[in-house]
Design an enzyme around this catalytic site. Sequence first.
Site, PDB file in Angstrom:
ATOM      1  CE  LYS A  21     -23.296  32.970   0.699  1.00 28.24           C
ATOM      2  NZ  LYS A  21     -22.645  32.161   1.356  1.00 28.24           N
ATOM      3  CG  ASN A  22     -19.610  34.486   0.511  1.00 30.44           C
ATOM      4  OD1 ASN A  22     -20.579  34.147   1.065  1.00 30.44           O
ATOM      5  ND2 ASN A  22     -19.018  34.011  -0.522  1.00 30.44           N
ATOM      6  CB  CYS A  35     -22.252  24.212   0.081  1.00 37.14           C
ATOM      7  SG  CYS A  35     -23.549  25.423  -0.566  1.00 37.14           S
ATOM      8  NE  ARG A  49     -17.319  24.722   2.729  1.00 35.82           N
ATOM      9  CZ  ARG A  49     -17.916  25.807   2.535  1.00 35.82           C
ATOM     10  NH1 ARG A  49     -19.211  25.516   2.254  1.00 35.82           N
ATOM     11  NH2 ARG A  49     -17.554  27.115   2.209  1.00 35.82           N
ATOM     12  CG  ASP A  78     -18.490  30.916  -4.272  1.00 32.81           C
ATOM     13  OD1 ASP A  78     -18.138  31.879  -3.326  1.00 32.81           O
ATOM     14  OD2 ASP A  78     -18.066  29.599  -4.058  1.00 32.81           O
ATOM     15  NE  ARG A  97     -26.550  27.879   2.846  1.00 29.06           N
ATOM     16  CZ  ARG A  97     -25.198  27.537   2.504  1.00 29.06           C
ATOM     17  NH1 ARG A  97     -25.250  26.629   1.656  1.00 29.06           N
ATOM     18  NH2 ARG A  97     -24.231  28.268   2.976  1.00 29.06           N
TER      19      ARG A  97
HETATM   20  C1  EPZ Z   1     -15.395  31.040   1.476  1.00 31.91           C
HETATM   21  O1  EPZ Z   1     -15.644  29.792   2.221  1.00 31.91           O
HETATM   22  C2  EPZ Z   1     -16.829  31.473   0.912  1.00 31.91           C
HETATM   23  N1  EPZ Z   1     -18.020  31.370   2.194  1.00 31.91           N
HETATM   24  C3  EPZ Z   1     -17.057  30.249   0.103  1.00 31.91           C
HETATM   25  O2  EPZ Z   1     -18.523  30.328  -0.807  1.00 31.91           O
HETATM   26  C4  EPZ Z   1     -16.151  30.319  -1.282  1.00 31.91           C
HETATM   27  O3  EPZ Z   1     -16.531  29.128  -2.281  1.00 31.91           O
HETATM   28  C5  EPZ Z   1     -14.943  30.146  -0.389  1.00 31.91           C
HETATM   29  O4  EPZ Z   1     -14.539  31.014   0.388  1.00 31.91           O
HETATM   30  C6  EPZ Z   1     -13.690  30.132  -1.427  1.00 31.91           C
HETATM   31  O5  EPZ Z   1     -13.712  31.261  -2.211  1.00 31.91           O
HETATM   32  C7  EPZ Z   1     -17.857  32.459   2.949  1.00 31.91           C
HETATM   33  O6  EPZ Z   1     -17.182  33.405   2.431  1.00 31.91           O
HETATM   34  C8  EPZ Z   1     -18.958  32.603   4.066  1.00 31.91           C
HETATM   35  P1  EPZ Z   1     -12.028  28.511   2.212  1.00 31.91           P
HETATM   36  P2  EPZ Z   1     -14.492  29.175   2.965  1.00 31.91           P
HETATM   37  O7  EPZ Z   1     -11.598  28.311   3.611  1.00 31.91           O
HETATM   38  O8  EPZ Z   1     -13.839  29.955   4.008  1.00 31.91           O
HETATM   39  C9  EPZ Z   1      -9.899  24.396   2.102  1.00 31.91           C
HETATM   40  C10 EPZ Z   1     -20.898  30.482  -1.465  1.00 31.91           C
HETATM   41  O9  EPZ Z   1     -21.178  29.821  -2.446  1.00 31.91           O
HETATM   42  N2  EPZ Z   1      -9.704  24.422   3.611  1.00 31.91           N
HETATM   43  O10 EPZ Z   1     -11.199  29.545   1.100  1.00 31.91           O
HETATM   44  O11 EPZ Z   1     -14.860  27.797   3.859  1.00 31.91           O
HETATM   45  C11 EPZ Z   1     -11.225  23.654   1.843  1.00 31.91           C
HETATM   46  O12 EPZ Z   1     -11.459  22.655   2.104  1.00 31.91           O
HETATM   47  C12 EPZ Z   1     -19.731  29.996  -0.444  1.00 31.91           C
HETATM   48  O13 EPZ Z   1     -20.963  31.431  -1.162  1.00 31.91           O
HETATM   49  C13 EPZ Z   1      -8.675  23.576   4.375  1.00 31.91           C
HETATM   50  O14 EPZ Z   1      -8.340  22.494   3.968  1.00 31.91           O
HETATM   51  O15 EPZ Z   1     -13.429  28.652   1.951  1.00 31.91           O
HETATM   52  C14 EPZ Z   1     -11.262  24.374   0.266  1.00 31.91           C
HETATM   53  O16 EPZ Z   1     -10.555  23.420  -0.272  1.00 31.91           O
HETATM   54  C15 EPZ Z   1     -19.296  28.251  -0.660  1.00 31.91           C
HETATM   55  N3  EPZ Z   1      -8.567  23.789   5.579  1.00 31.91           N
HETATM   56  C16 EPZ Z   1     -10.269  25.632   0.238  1.00 31.91           C
HETATM   57  O17 EPZ Z   1      -9.400  25.508   1.406  1.00 31.91           O
HETATM   58  C17 EPZ Z   1      -9.201  24.875   6.175  1.00 31.91           C
HETATM   59  O18 EPZ Z   1      -8.987  25.231   7.396  1.00 31.91           O
HETATM   60  C18 EPZ Z   1     -10.792  27.016   0.123  1.00 31.91           C
HETATM   61  O19 EPZ Z   1     -11.588  27.003   1.462  1.00 31.91           O
HETATM   62  C19 EPZ Z   1     -10.019  26.033   5.599  1.00 31.91           C
HETATM   63  C20 EPZ Z   1     -10.221  25.457   4.159  1.00 31.91           C
END
Ligand code: EPZ
Length: 421
Positions: free
Chosen positions: A26-27, A120, A125, A309, A401
């Site tokens: 998915k990701n 989620c 986020r 995840d 999802r």
């Molecule tokens: C991706 O989400 C994945 N989703 C998530 O999978 C996964 O948990 C996550 O990466 C971490 O590996 C997809 O790829 C579609 P991040 P993403 O930006 O990109 C903070 C699932 O279950 N952050 O790496 O949203 C954020 O709050 C989903 O398949 C900021 O602070 O994750 C978090 O604490 C859930 N500011 C951390 O970074 C930003 O601008 C990691 O988030 C962006 C993120």
Amino acid sequence: MKEDLQKYIINGGKKLNGEVEIDCSKNAYLPILAACIMCDGVVTLKNCPNFTDIDAMLKVLKVLGAKIEKDETTLYIDCKNIEFSFIPSDLTKIIRSSIFVLGALLARLKKAKISYPGGCDIGLRPIDLHLKGLRQLGVEVQEKHGYIYCDATNLKPNIITLDYPSVGATENLIMACVLTSGTTTILNAAQEPEIVDLQNFINKMGGKISGAGTSQITIEGVSCLKGVVYTPIPDRIIASTLLIACAMTGGELLLTGCEPKHFLSITDKLIKSSCKIVSNNDKIYIQSSGMLNSFGFLDTGPYPSFPTDVQTQMLAMATICSGNTVICENVFESRFKVVPELCKMGAKIKVFNNTAFVEGVKNLFGATVYARDLRGGASLVLAGLCAKGYTTVCDIFHIDRGYSKLEKTLTTLGADIHRVV
Ligand code: EPZ
């Protein structure tokens, strides 16, 4: 909606035995779908999984003007006539990955209007890292009335350092630079396998990206991208979820069409918990007695650390391991919402800040529980598979999802699980 009322009824205690071919990730699929926006040819994507998040992203592409046809599991995506740069909030609320569209839209159309993404309920986020990076690339970003207005007329190459190796921000910023002449470097980039897959996809279309899978990624702008045929990588989270399910119920499971090197941190914990694991190329085999020792400690973090995840699935497993287990969630601030539901089933878990302390119990007991998010929902299914008696998992739309008819896969392996409305 009818889907919102669907639930799983699970009669626990059945061992899992058999073989499963793993779906595409998915990701990986979601950012690759967004990247199609940058291509003015026809892209053919194979093995499209049946996840509702993918359906939502396809809706977003259609709203922007993409023509999409589907033949069984093959997608034909024609973005030649992409002309709209506005994504309505009702769509972006459904799916967080709609934010990935931003970078691709700016590369292709040099402007975009998007509302804040949904996703989620696992944390705030924010998207500050996405927007900060875009501003460093010369994009004019205005946030007003709940929308983000971007003007990339003056998009220019730069060296960007991410404050945190955000997966989405890394993918968005890569895409924003693909069609901009000059060379951009992203430092402290996320290193997930899905980012390597995005790089490989864009390069196959004619892009010039290097370094994905490391913390330094370089993008050399090109003038255009051509249509290609591509198959994204297998889903390491689904593979991990099924391995943990078999570890918990006991039995033997062979996963095919997967990439064992993408989930070494998970197999390491399963071996510590006394499972037998053998892997080669695109296959992995697990054998479990169902009697598990605690794997001790788990600390989530950016790849190659233990993936957030898979944290809740390991938490579910820890509840029935002999001994005590400590699990630290360092990525999302609300990824323990599943704890009260597991405790309804007899689990002994205490949470302090971002750490869960688990005291293993001999058995869980069936109960009515509620999925609060995608992976937490999957962990409740795992708990139900090994609990004594019947478990009802409600709000399983969360699970749909990122898992394609999970009940069908588990039934073929010997589980007693049914989807009911
Ligand atoms: C991706 O989400 C994945 N989703 C998530 O999978 C996964 O948990 C996550 O990466 C971490 O590996 C997809 O790829 C579609 P991040 P993403 O930006 O990109 C903070 C699932 O279950 N952050 O790496 O949203 C954020 O709050 C989903 O398949 C900021 O602070 O994750 C978090 O604490 C859930 N500011 C951390 O970074 C930003 O601008 C990691 O988030 C962006 C993120």
